[in-house]
Design an enzyme around this catalytic site. Sequence first.
Site, mmCIF file in Angstrom:
data_model
loop_
_atom_site.group_PDB
_atom_site.id
_atom_site.type_symbol
_atom_site.label_atom_id
_atom_site.label_comp_id
_atom_site.label_asym_id
_atom_site.label_seq_id
_atom_site.Cartn_x
_atom_site.Cartn_y
_atom_site.Cartn_z
ATOM 1 N N ASP A 85 -62.781 -12.241 0.751
ATOM 2 C CA ASP A 85 -63.120 -11.518 1.823
ATOM 3 C C ASP A 85 -64.224 -10.360 1.200
ATOM 4 O O ASP A 85 -64.225 -8.701 2.137
ATOM 5 C CB ASP A 85 -61.963 -10.442 2.628
ATOM 6 C CG ASP A 85 -61.598 -11.591 3.626
ATOM 7 O OD1 ASP A 85 -61.945 -12.431 3.408
ATOM 8 O OD2 ASP A 85 -60.284 -11.709 3.743
ATOM 9 N N ASP B 282 -60.796 -19.491 6.339
ATOM 10 C CA ASP B 282 -61.191 -18.007 6.601
ATOM 11 C C ASP B 282 -62.139 -17.648 5.966
ATOM 12 O O ASP B 282 -63.442 -16.925 6.626
ATOM 13 C CB ASP B 282 -60.134 -16.552 6.505
ATOM 14 C CG ASP B 282 -58.634 -17.050 6.801
ATOM 15 O OD1 ASP B 282 -58.662 -18.770 6.973
ATOM 16 O OD2 ASP B 282 -58.163 -16.618 6.582
#
Length: 379
Positions: free
Chosen positions: A101, A158
Amino acid sequence: MNYSISEKDSGWAVKTWEKIQVKMDAECTRIGSNIPYIPVDGHYRDLDAPEGIYWWTNGFWPGMLWQMYHAAGDEKYRRAAEGVEARLDEALEGYEGLHHDVGFMWLHSAAANYRLTGNRDSLRRALHAANLLAGRYNPAGKFIRAWNGDRTGWIIVDCMMNIPLLYWASRETGDPRFEYIARDHADTCRRIIVRADGSCNHIAVLSPESGECLELPGGQGFASGSSWSRGQAWGLYGFALSFAHTKKIEYLDTAKAIAHYVIANLAQNDWLPPVDFRSPEKPVKYDSTAAMISACGILEIAAHAGEYEKPLYVQSALKILRACDAAFSNWNKDEDAIMGHGTGSYHGTGKDADAPIIYGDYFFIEAILRLLGKDFLIW
Ligand code: GLY
């Protein structure tokens, strides 16, 4: 982008933007360069998330601040965003807690700063983050691995939203390697994670030696084979962005397939998003963040759609935004956070179960600014 919305919808968007400015002005004064996640008793606390400075959502507050700076021009938003960016150096230098991320964390902070102000320190930070993301690439399986530890073969939907950092790095440096990695990841995700009906898995466990798919766990959704709504949203918006960066038509087709599945399911639910589209009817659990991300993704698709299909996408995004605003928004400027009823994962019982979560607000603001033609494409 001109979405050609009706006078009524445009009036709603303008009023909502006025309310956002009042709320964000008050929040910026209270929060400054603290790093918010979920409010407790109506107020955010600094770095109050599970992994501290490494937490994946730490870029969303600076992302909101840069959107506000770009749209409203107030220097106080810039100063607060720069403060958070400097604090994130602890994570960039600390390294050990970093994960896939890094895109969410540095696209919204350093890359946004560099693109809006030309700050060279920000450029270095964002390129450093892009190299860290590229370093997670597995050439045997052609994917970017998720998380750390023994999850060596994990790919998650994601991550489609992290790879815009790689598209940006290729453009910025003139070096196509970053984009090759992003395309490989998107292709693998499309082949293994997206299902034929437009729904998506959250996670696929691949062999890190061959890329063979070994398992499809339920991840943050209800169960294996179910349909976690935020996962659908990450795929929807992520593939639309991969098309925007590469012009590879398969990515737009995939984004549309996911969007059609999401729109059909939301229309069955009064446009309010369940945490999982394939979970038992009771208990009712909402995740407003999935709706906000989907709305932004659907607007991105609309930007590339033909004349006859564009209104379908724009109208669907408006239905989602207006329904969630009416049901979930908190416009009290003395309390932090706008969009309530976010949920981290279907089975979670922590503080991210049915709560306002920072990224719900980020995507709400981005969607309203998109409708008004005032947004800055952070992705
Ligand atoms: N990317 C992590 C999540 O959506 O919860």
